[in-house]
Design a protein around this motif. Structure first.
Motif, PDB file in Angstrom:
ATOM      1  N   ASN A 167       0.804  -1.221   0.000  1.00  0.00           N
ATOM      2  CA  ASN A 167       0.000   0.000   0.000  1.00  0.00           C
ATOM      3  C   ASN A 167       0.832   1.264   0.000  1.00  0.00           C
ATOM      4  OD1 ASN A 167      -1.771  -2.151   1.534  1.00  0.00           O
ATOM      5  ND2 ASN A 167      -3.177  -0.608   0.762  1.00  0.00           N
ATOM      6  N   SER A 168       0.221   2.336  -0.484  1.00  0.00           N
ATOM      7  CA  SER A 168       0.729   3.678  -0.243  1.00  0.00           C
ATOM      8  C   SER A 168       0.172   4.163   1.092  1.00  0.00           C
ATOM      9  CB  SER A 168       0.297   4.632  -1.357  1.00  0.00           C
ATOM     10  OG  SER A 168       0.894   4.270  -2.574  1.00  0.00           O
ATOM     11  N   GLN A 220      -3.230   4.468   6.024  1.00  0.00           N
ATOM     12  CA  GLN A 220      -2.998   3.622   4.859  1.00  0.00           C
ATOM     13  C   GLN A 220      -4.021   3.947   3.775  1.00  0.00           C
ATOM     14  OE1 GLN A 220      -3.885  -0.868   4.464  1.00  0.00           O
ATOM     15  NE2 GLN A 220      -1.765  -0.801   5.183  1.00  0.00           N
ATOM     16  N   GLN A 247      -6.274   0.126  -1.005  1.00  0.00           N
ATOM     17  CA  GLN A 247      -5.608  -0.448  -2.172  1.00  0.00           C
ATOM     18  C   GLN A 247      -6.552  -0.667  -3.352  1.00  0.00           C
ATOM     19  OE1 GLN A 247      -3.752  -4.182  -1.282  1.00  0.00           O
ATOM     20  NE2 GLN A 247      -2.769  -4.387  -3.286  1.00  0.00           N
ATOM     21  N   SER A 271       5.503   4.927   0.009  1.00  0.00           N
ATOM     22  CA  SER A 271       5.253   3.487  -0.019  1.00  0.00           C
ATOM     23  C   SER A 271       6.577   2.762   0.123  1.00  0.00           C
ATOM     24  CB  SER A 271       4.540   3.061  -1.302  1.00  0.00           C
ATOM     25  OG  SER A 271       5.404   3.166  -2.412  1.00  0.00           O
TER      26      SER A 271
END
Length: 734
Positions: free
Chosen positions: A154-155, A196, A199, A259
């Protein structure tokens, strides 16, 4: 100037991404295709760092001054990778910001950054955040001894927070102490927190248009015609802008998107026996928490404190930090394709159904006549699906055997195999669980296949089954007949639309005998028997290649020099390279078309002056492996699943098979030779490691020539239709 005899494998791969970036910068390519090339650079680097750089970092911990065949230590390789990768990614960002975004705006696709939101856009984005995104997010505070886990998938947004003036601090202190068990004054300490980024949500967020009709999705209109400007932002931007709403009483002091790329090269214990699938699933789960290899983050001096905080926790050096002046994951911008004009893409090329196969009849009628060779994606992948589907539904078919490496998300071939097994046919599938980044999908297919009654073999311990083969056993009026399909590429209908691969259908008994032996060998015990026409790694494929190169050396004369022409994805096997050097020194002409890694050094006097290396980067990914040997006029031509790399020739199960049909031989040979006349999408490797692009606008394109050939073949009724390739009579210099 002296040259090393070998380029480094990983630095060569980095240079492949520079060639892709070059395509992304070419004004002659349509805008959205250029964006696509830039996105490929990002995804390629992500996988490269997760696998190769991770492997090098682990190796660096166990070795000191050991050098590879290029003469570099592991630490030196890692340093050089980072230096060149930083340079390429910087150039990628500059191209995106200075060229791609302004041109997108000119074509009515306008990226709006939060600082430039209009009042209406602010209202929309805030409402979107509160109603669509806020419920999905979880705020995570960062404490000195309790750093939240950062997923490798994830970023994230990291915030440095400050208390909003006027909020009673005693309540906050009391509440914080209850949660943490520590006495801290939140008004005096640096407070950091993470969010987070989801996604699976769309990464591009479109602002409402003045014309409500423009907001309606209509797949039938794709690609949509832009009649007015369409404004968009990103999910990352919206969370970055409004994320502090998850921390009531606090405001943002600093924030940064980042990330982490983590090690994905860890393997599974292949002696796990019946628990192999479970062991692989545990390994996949572990990738999300393996050691960090690289951090991507938004650029800016103001973010230095945040970068240092993450880097220290993840044990990353300054070289491992990639500061991105733009979107951290540029590939997210490919989502804008759904709203782009047709003119921003390549003109679509049809893939033609082969005239040799009747789409309405049972495919086995066509395959009885002669060998049939298909060239994807210029020709349709449908006959391959039809081959397995017809076999599943044909009552005369008794058995199907197939190797599966990468099959795609919605595989008609998998469905046909399950259908065949349910109908009582003997179906065996060799599914390679270890196919990198397709492991989970293959595990899912394995479970469904087994449930349907398919005999599933997971592969061979310590060897990847990378060969592409299918065998159909059919009872006919004159007895048992076997039909074979062999290919350079996977049984994947999705990649067959963008990867160039060549496959062979045949019912010749000598090949059918060899493939029967091959399947028996990989599924059971066998005292090895030599195959008559097909060569298999790691048993005798490399030996056969070396012998054929040696034969060219022995037969070559100044008046009639030998000739080796080969096309592959990667070249890095030391024994093969050394033998090619010997061939060059003996006067053999060597033409190599290598898409990616090439460790051979061409054009060095006394070593490799008779070797020419090119690389084609175009609208299709060159994936086929074709090997030609002049053999004093008794020409031989082979297709293979194997590159000339140690992993392929020494550690994988691969196949190399001959093309013996005269017309197929001629077509494939001409296909192979035309790549060396390409002067629009070709790069030539120099002795110093640089790739020099050939950019003759309006010149000769091998991929365009192939498309035109199959287009003419599909419509031979036209008076001017030619069934032969155009062959460029250019002089090839060495």
């Amino acid at each position: 100037m002296g040259y090393s005899q070998f380029f480094n494998r990983d630095l060569s791969w980095v240079e492949f991404n520079a060639r892709i970036l070059h395509e992304g910068c070419k004004k002659s390519n349509p805008l959205l295709e250029r964006l696509g090339f830039l996105a490929i650079v990002s995804t390629n680097f992500a996988e490269f760092f997760q696998v190769r750089v991770a492997s090098l970092k682990r190796l660096a911990k166990t070795t000191n001054d050991a050098k590879d065949i290029s003469g570099f230590t592991t630490d030196e390789i890692i340093k050089k990778i980072n230096e060149r990768s930083h340079e390429i990614i910087k150039n990628q960002c500059e191209e995106f910001n200075n060229q791609i975004l302004p041109e997108l705006s000119e074509h009515g696709l306008v990226y709006v950054k939060p600082k430039d939101f209009t009042d209406q856009q602010k209202a929309f984005s805030l409402n979107f955040f509160q109603n669509e995104i806020f419920p999905l997010l979880t705020p995570l505070r960062i404490e000195p001894n309790n750093f939240p886990h950062i997923s490798g998938k994830n970023s994230n947004v990291i915030f440095k927070l400050k208390q909003i003036p006027g909020i009673h601090s005693d309540f906050l202190n009391s509440d914080f102490q209850k949660l943490s068990g520590e006495k801290k004054d939140v008004t005096k300490n640096n407070l950091f927190a993470l969010i987070q980024i989801p996604q699976n949500e769309d990464k591009i967020i479109w602002f409402p248009s003045a014309n409500s009709d423009d907001d309606e999705e209509n797949e039938d209109d794709f690609p949509r015609r832009t009649t007015a400007k369409k404004y968009f932002t990103t999910l990352d931007d919206i969370i970055l802008t409004y994320g502090t709403k998850l921390f009531p009483g606090f405001d943002e002091e600093k924030s940064m998107i980042f990330s982490i790329d983590r090690d994905a090269d860890s393997g599974v214990d292949e002696d796990s026996g019946s628990h192999y699938i479970e062991a692989m699933e545990e390994t996949l789960a572990g990738r999300d928490s393996s050691f960090a290899v690289r951090m991507l983050c938004t650029d800016g001096e103001e973010n230095e404190e945040l970068r240092e905080l993450i880097a220290k926790n993840q044990e990353l050096s300054e070289d491992d930090i990639y500061k991105i002046n733009g979107p951290v994951h540029l590939e997210d911008f490919r989502e804008i394709s759904s709203r782009a004009d047709k003119e921003l893409f390549f003109n679509p090329w049809k893939n033609y159904y082969p005239t040799e196969i009747n789409a309405k009849d049972n495919i086995f009628k066509s395959l009885k006549e002669s060998d049939i060779v298909l060239n994807f994606p210029y020709e349709s992948f449908d006959p391959v699906i039809k081959f397995i589907s017809d076999a599943a539904d044909d009552p005369k078919v008794l058995a199907i055997k197939i190797t599966l490496y990468r099959t795609g998300k919605r595989s008609e071939i998998i469905k046909a195999l399950m259908r065949a097994a349910k109908s009582g046919k003997q179906v065996t599938a060799f599914v390679e669980i270890k196919a990198r980044f397709d492991e989970q999908r293959n595990i899912t297919w394995v479970k469904q296949l087994e449930k349907s009654g398919v005999i599933v073999i997971y592969g061979i311990v310590n060897l990847k089954v990378h060969s592409k083969a299918a065998l159909v056993v059919r009872r006919e009026n004159d007895g048992i007949k076997r039909y074979v399909h062999l290919s350079t590429g996977n049984y994947n209908a999705d990649t067959a639309k963008i990867y160039s691969d060549i496959s062979l259908f045949t019912s010749k008994s000598e090949i059918a005998n060899d493939i029967t032996m091959f399947f028996n060998l990989v599924s059971g015990y066998s005292i090895l028997q030599s195959m008559n026409t097909i060569f298999m790694a790691p048993i005798n494929l490399k030996t056969r290649l070396l012998k054929m190169i040696e034969r060219e050396i022995e037969n070559s004369t100044p008046e009639n020099p030998g000739l080796i022409v080969a096309k592959m994805n990667s070249l890095g096997h030391e024994e093969i390279i050394q033998m090619l050097y010997r061939a060059s020194q003996a006067g053999v002409k060597v033409l190599l078309n290598v898409r990616g890694i090439c460790q051979l050094v061409p054009g060095v006097k006394g070593l490799s002056e008779n070797i020419k290396v090119i690389s084609i980067v175009g609208r299709y990914l060159e994936h086929s492996r074709i090997f030609y040997f002049k053999n004093s006029g008794e020409e031989e031509l082979y297709l293979s699943s194997a590159d000339w790399m140690p992993r392929n020739l020494d550690r994988r199960v691969e196949l190399m098979f001959p093309i013996t049909d005269k017309q197929a031989f001629k077509t494939i040979k001409t296909t192979l030779m035309n790549f060396f006349d390409d002067d629009t999408n070709s790069h030539e490797l120099q002795a110093d490691g640089k790739w020099v692009p050939k950019e003759n606008e309006g010149g000769f394109s091998a991929q365009q020539n192939l498309h035109d050939f199959y287009k003419r073949k599909d419509n031979p009724s036209k008076k001017d239709a030619k069934q032969e390739f155009e062959i460029r009579r250019t002089e090839r210099k060495f």
